[in-house]
Write a protein that holds these residues in place. Sequence first.
Motif, PDB file in Angstrom:
ATOM      1  N   ARG A  70       4.334   7.850  -1.758  1.00 21.31           N
ATOM      2  CA  ARG A  70       3.502   7.695  -2.956  1.00 21.31           C
ATOM      3  C   ARG A  70       4.097   6.635  -3.888  1.00 21.31           C
ATOM      4  NH1 ARG A  70      -0.299  10.299  -6.342  1.00 21.31           N
ATOM      5  NH2 ARG A  70      -0.536   8.840  -8.106  1.00 21.31           N
ATOM      6  N   ALA A  71       5.406   6.641  -4.041  1.00 24.70           N
ATOM      7  CA  ALA A  71       6.053   5.654  -4.905  1.00 24.70           C
ATOM      8  C   ALA A  71       5.802   4.240  -4.392  1.00 24.70           C
ATOM      9  CB  ALA A  71       7.551   5.934  -5.002  1.00 24.70           C
ATOM     10  N   LEU A  72       5.843   4.059  -3.076  1.00 29.67           N
ATOM     11  CA  LEU A  72       5.583   2.728  -2.521  1.00 29.67           C
ATOM     12  C   LEU A  72       4.133   2.318  -2.753  1.00 29.67           C
ATOM     13  CD1 LEU A  72       7.534   2.694   0.874  1.00 29.67           C
ATOM     14  CD2 LEU A  72       8.269   1.879  -1.370  1.00 29.67           C
ATOM     15  N   SER A  73       3.195   3.212  -2.510  1.00 27.97           N
ATOM     16  CA  SER A  73       1.790   2.841  -2.686  1.00 27.97           C
ATOM     17  C   SER A  73       1.477   2.553  -4.152  1.00 27.97           C
ATOM     18  CB  SER A  73       0.863   3.941  -2.155  1.00 27.97           C
ATOM     19  OG  SER A  73       0.988   5.130  -2.902  1.00 27.97           O
ATOM     20  N   ASP A  74       2.175   3.199  -5.065  1.00 30.00           N
ATOM     21  CA  ASP A  74       1.960   2.939  -6.494  1.00 30.00           C
ATOM     22  C   ASP A  74       2.403   1.531  -6.889  1.00 30.00           C
ATOM     23  OD1 ASP A  74       0.817   5.361  -7.010  1.00 30.00           O
ATOM     24  OD2 ASP A  74       2.611   6.290  -7.854  1.00 30.00           O
ATOM     25  N   ARG A  75       3.244   0.917  -6.083  1.00 30.53           N
ATOM     26  CA  ARG A  75       3.730  -0.433  -6.397  1.00 30.53           C
ATOM     27  C   ARG A  75       2.789  -1.515  -5.873  1.00 30.53           C
ATOM     28  NH1 ARG A  75       9.752  -1.109  -4.637  1.00 30.53           N
ATOM     29  NH2 ARG A  75       9.885  -2.428  -6.487  1.00 30.53           N
ATOM     30  N   ASP A  76       1.739  -1.097  -5.179  1.00 26.78           N
ATOM     31  CA  ASP A  76       0.808  -2.039  -4.569  1.00 26.78           C
ATOM     32  C   ASP A  76      -0.522  -2.071  -5.316  1.00 26.78           C
ATOM     33  OD1 ASP A  76       2.673  -2.585  -2.665  1.00 26.78           O
ATOM     34  OD2 ASP A  76       1.456  -1.987  -0.962  1.00 26.78           O
ATOM     35  N   LEU A  77      -1.285  -3.109  -5.037  1.00 31.93           N
ATOM     36  CA  LEU A  77      -2.647  -3.224  -5.550  1.00 31.93           C
ATOM     37  C   LEU A  77      -3.563  -3.396  -4.348  1.00 31.93           C
ATOM     38  CD1 LEU A  77      -4.031  -3.253  -8.318  1.00 31.93           C
ATOM     39  CD2 LEU A  77      -3.991  -5.735  -8.234  1.00 31.93           C
TER      40      LEU A  77
END
Length: 966
Positions: free
Chosen positions: A502-509
């Motif tokens: 989840r933390a990784l996906s939050d860093r993406d657009l």
Amino acid sequence: MPAIDTTPTDTTLWPGPGAADFASRHIGPREDEIAAMLSEIGAASLQDLVGQTVPSAILDADIEKSRPGLSEQEALAHLRALAARNRVMTSMIGQGYYDTVLPPVILRNILENPAWYTAYTPYQPEISQGRLEALLNFQTLVRDLTGLDIANASLLDEATACAEAMTLSQRVAKSKAIAYFVDADTHPQTLSVLRTRAEPLGIEIVTGDPDADLDAGAVFGALLSYPASSGALRDPTAIIARLHEAGAIATLAADPLALVVLKSPGACGADIAVGSMQRFGVPMGFGGPHAGYMAVRDAYKRHIPGRLVGVSRDSRGNPAYRLALQTREQHIRREKATSNICTAQVLLAIIASMYAVYHGPEGLRAIARRTHRMAAILGRGLSALAVKVETKAFFDTVTAFAGASAPLVLERACAAGINLRDAGDGRIGIACDETTTPETIRAIWRCFCPDKVRLELIERELEARAATLDAIPDDLKRGDAILTHPVFSAHRSETDLLRYMRALSDRDLALDRTMIPLGSCTMKLNATAEMIPITWPGFAQLHPFAPADQTEGYAALFAELEEWLCRLSGYDAVSLQPNSGAQGEYAGLLAIRAYHRARNDAARDICLIPASAHGTNPASAQMVGMRVVVVGCDAQGNVDVDDLKAKLAQHGASVAAIMITYPSTHGVFEERVREICDLVHAAGGQVYLDGANLNAQLGLARPGAYGADVSHFNLHKTFCIPHGGGGPGMGPIGVRAHLAPYLPGRPERGEAHCVSAAPFGSASILPISLAYILMMGDAGLKRATEIAILNANYIAHRLEPHYPVLYRGANGRTAHECIVDLRPLRDVTGITVDDIAKRLIDHGFHAPTVSFPVAGTFMIEPTESEGKGELDRFCEAMIAIRAEIALIENGDMKAEESALRHAPHTVADLADPDWNRVYDRTVAIFPNGTVAGKYFSPVNRLDNAWGDRNLVCSCPDISSYAEAAE
């Protein structure tokens, strides 16, 4: 409260559907929005707009429009029925494909999560940090397993990775030989693809036993299997040393699960290692998609094809990830490129990397050791049954000689629900994997000997000798540690892993957050209903070489999809094998080449390519042995027909083909496309029409009807397969009847023209495209095309007063995308296209396509899935940015002092106690005034030059991060 009126409003007996059809949900603008947009751009109707945009010469009134769209429930029921016609067996065929267990936490939170599967290729690194970190984990995983210095961020499959290794070897080898040696005990599909790739390049493929038949001085390189296709395991170290003495390059095709317990390719002396990461949690899917891998020695890092993720730093000195080294070499070297690789298998590479993060080094060793123990028990038991086991040293696969009894053994296994490999000449291959159970081993023994008492006795004897059940020679056992970076040990619980993902996906657009207006890339809706079937066992768990009577559902799906593609494109036949757009280009040009040769016209070796073409076009032409001749473009961006005529007159009987993109790369329907096709045909050539922009034609025009001979279809664009952060993709080709005999054959059978490892490419994602087509129906597909054209023209109209639109068609319209010219602003103010791209991040947008096909421009494609509200939000962001540029134009601010030059702005900027910039912090960080739901880039702008000078392509240790920040 007034009563709800339930009085029927129709006069027919049976009511219509209770909800809106799928097409209306796929298409963004509502009817009132469509009317407002048409009025804004000055078109009376959608039909009027199409008439102004698409040349009347190609509008096709004969396109069938009789098939209505299905509801989501109807389409899912249809696909469920197809999946039910496939028979899921226990697969022990091996040959590069294995059953595996995808941890549910990864299934739900990566494969089924639109935050991951709707992301685009990470060309804008600031908003791609999550997937870039996951890909860096992948590279580190491959680097550790192979013992080599540099790994790329995935290739298409194992066979094409081997082909890329072959051409890389030729390019860097000291040997000037033209022959390439391939271990005869290599997967048949790999050998087929190698032969396809080698022949047009003048490379001679030599096969044999490396110990007995390899003449190291006569080859520029060799591909050795480790373990071999039969399962046989041998130490390649001495053979590699012989190759090096002769100046040749050594490549090992290595099973990554085996490498967990085997001596690494690097330790064996290999220069290159290639393979497939499929068995790291990625379902077989009847052939794909799967992440191929490649790792090389440091000396070859600037020659490795595909993408490299490296560690750079942002403007605050913090470490950050980016794609490094401009490794898409076809954009630089064009027709001199040795690879046309344009994509990867990013989503699958991420799944494989998360599988390793989930299990860690201890878990992977446990899986590898268990898999090997199962194979060792199997082999020892067969020997006890007096069956000749030909593989003495092995990891997971044994080959047993059953002689005349082989058909009976295979029949018994099938009756028991197990598929074994018919290796020919009475041999049977049996591959174990992480799903193999003791009962599976017992069932196989029964297939050779149905004597229950004897089998029980053998099992007791094996239990007494359990400690000796090992078929890996001591000198091939791995002695070094793997996966020592903390990321592979920090997420042992599901809670920790869930939060990490989840933390990784939050860093993406990704597309689940915002419009991604990338021209030529068609980032449209990937509807949930389309995605659901790909995880069903009936599609996901089939081996690509399973018997035909077990894959009838897939056969029906392929036939249905091919028939639709033929109807929509005007072609007569389709091959689903190419597993990327570039592979489709390659397969189409191979078909053209074979057609000319079959007509004794081998002298036709020139491919005409417009100057505006994507870099894969000349690279693909070079790979099939064609010479590239560039055709100029006129001031409107169209193919210069006068220059085309001159080139045809100059080269005459040498012209094999022309490659054109339609609508053009410049986003325009060229008026003279029929004339272009006729001119090339009159000269004896063939027309390859790049299908990347087919989404601007469906329901309106058909390439096969207006003159093209072959096209590839980007299913990951027009037909809704999601980009997944840069892959998977699919590039099937459609051809006219005269080219049908030259479509790709079956690779596992050694047939001709094979371009991918599996006969139907990445088969498990084809249900996505079929679902889309079925739910849209003829009318919905046409409507999508019309709205794509409307949305592009609406954006062009709104931006024209602020940014000049570079190219328009004969009536002033664009096709499905438009190019806005930012160069005049750069010349006056110094503000670059990158400055504007990064400032868009502050507004919550992914940038359009940057500097392609014209440097210093944006190519904008809104697609049909975006509604008017989102289009307006994007236009307002661009207009607001233009107002900021005006401050620089007017001398009120210097470019280097502006918010554009410092964008994107992060939480660190918001909290910076020493903010001393000349522009307002609130306006910089919240440019549209909206605080709620604000997306923050996780890093500031990256220093790309620093990253290339200080290349780090695997997870550095903590001290390296500290050094990067100094």
